[in-house]
Scaffold this active site. Structure first.
Site, PDB file in Angstrom:
ATOM      1  CB  SER A 188      -0.907   0.003   1.230  1.00 21.48           C
ATOM      2  OG  SER A 188      -1.756  -1.128   1.221  1.00 21.48           O
ATOM      3  CE  LYS A 213      -5.283  -1.720   1.704  1.00 19.31           C
ATOM      4  NZ  LYS A 213      -4.048  -2.485   1.715  1.00 19.31           N
ATOM      5  CE  LYS A 273       1.626   1.684   4.958  1.00 19.31           C
ATOM      6  NZ  LYS A 273       1.074   1.339   3.640  1.00 19.31           N
TER       7      LYS A 273
END
Length: 296
Positions: free
Chosen positions: A100, A176, A245
């Protein structure tokens, strides 16, 4: 092991990469591995995988090189750093990145890799966690050329129940980000819900069953709420740092495109607060601790 199947390579034998690699081996694919900590490859080499000394060596025999790494910086190092994939890549090979990452960085790295080596890039981040990786039921959201995605589809069918092309390189990463915004905000409100139920004298362990099938039902509710209610924080299935993150990526992307993401911005700060209290490497089920009243 069948030699009629294309040779594959995999970098990043972590919480997700390990079960994904196991499934590829079980399907009969010749598989080369690289991990910064080689010890994590031992169980896979016992199943027939080959462990190599550098990311560049993954390109020696493999037609498709797969990555499942922690973040943008790690991917950049593995691809372009000393001994990186760029040193072994050649035209006709395909890089499939399950990590990701930031969408803009993905596009930049893909363009650089293509210009320097002729290797194409397909971003294919996944959702479904370690249970999905182990069962082969991941949702895979892909960005890249249609012909590259179709080339990878038969292989990725062993890893996921669904592979959707979302657009050109980077589109998978944008998707995502959207996925993680929903997951992270859901996890945070579930933590509030469990703590509120507990402090109101309601048995929070009953919440998931009570709400099943209603509009509030979701996989996070069914997985996280019972774990939060039972203070079951082990084994760690995913990390707080990963959600943080991805939320930071969402906020950054929203600035780049001029979109408003106020809930995700708040979620990032709450996740950062929780991480600063020593929970970065812990399971997101620990988020309930943000809202529980301290014991006296």
């Amino acid at each position: 092991m069948s030699t009629s199947l294309p040779a594959l390579a995999f970098a990043g034998i972590g919480l997700m990469g390990l079960p994904m690699s196991r499934r590829l081996l079980a399907a009969g694919y010749p598989l080369s591995l690289w991990n910064r900590t080689p010890d994590k490859c031992v169980s896979l080499t016992a199943q027939g995988a080959l462990c190599v000394a550098s990311p560049a060596e993954l390109c020696t025999d493999a037609n498709i090189i797969m990555l499942c790494l922690a973040n943008t910086e790690v991917v950049r190092e593995v691809v372009f750093g000393p001994g990186g994939i760029v040193e072994g890549a050649r035209p006709g090979q395909l890089l499939v990145d399950f990590s990701s990452l930031e969408p803009a960085a993905t596009r930049e790295m893909a363009a650089e890799l293509l210009a320097r080596t002729g290797m194409h890039w397909m971003d294919a981040p996944v959702s479904g966690g370690t249970p999905g990786a182990a069962s082969g039921s991941l949702a895979i959201m892909a960005g890249g050329r249609e012909e590259d995605i179709e080339r990878a589809r038969p292989i990725l069918a062993h890893l996921g129940q669904r592979l959707t092309r979302m657009g050109d390189v980077g589109a998978g990463q944008v998707t995502k980000v959207c996925n993680q915004m929903i997951v992270a905000c859901n996890a945070l409100v579930l933590a509030e819900v469990v703590a509120l139920a507990e402090q109101s004298g309601v048995d929070a362990s009953l919440l998931a069953d009570a709400l099943a099938g209603g509009f509030a039902d979701s996989k996070p509710l069914q997985i996280l709420a019972p774990q939060m209610a039972a203070s079951q924080f082990e084994p760690v299935k995913w990390h707080v740092r990963t959600l943080l993150k991805d939320l930071d990526t969402a906020v950054k992307l929203s600035r780049e495109v001029g979109a408003a993401t106020p809930l995700s911005g708040l979620a990032a700060q709450l996740m950062r607060l929780h991480g600063s209290q020593g929970h970065l490497e812990h399971d997101p089920a620990t988020l309930v601790q943000l809202y529980r009243q301290p014991e006296v």
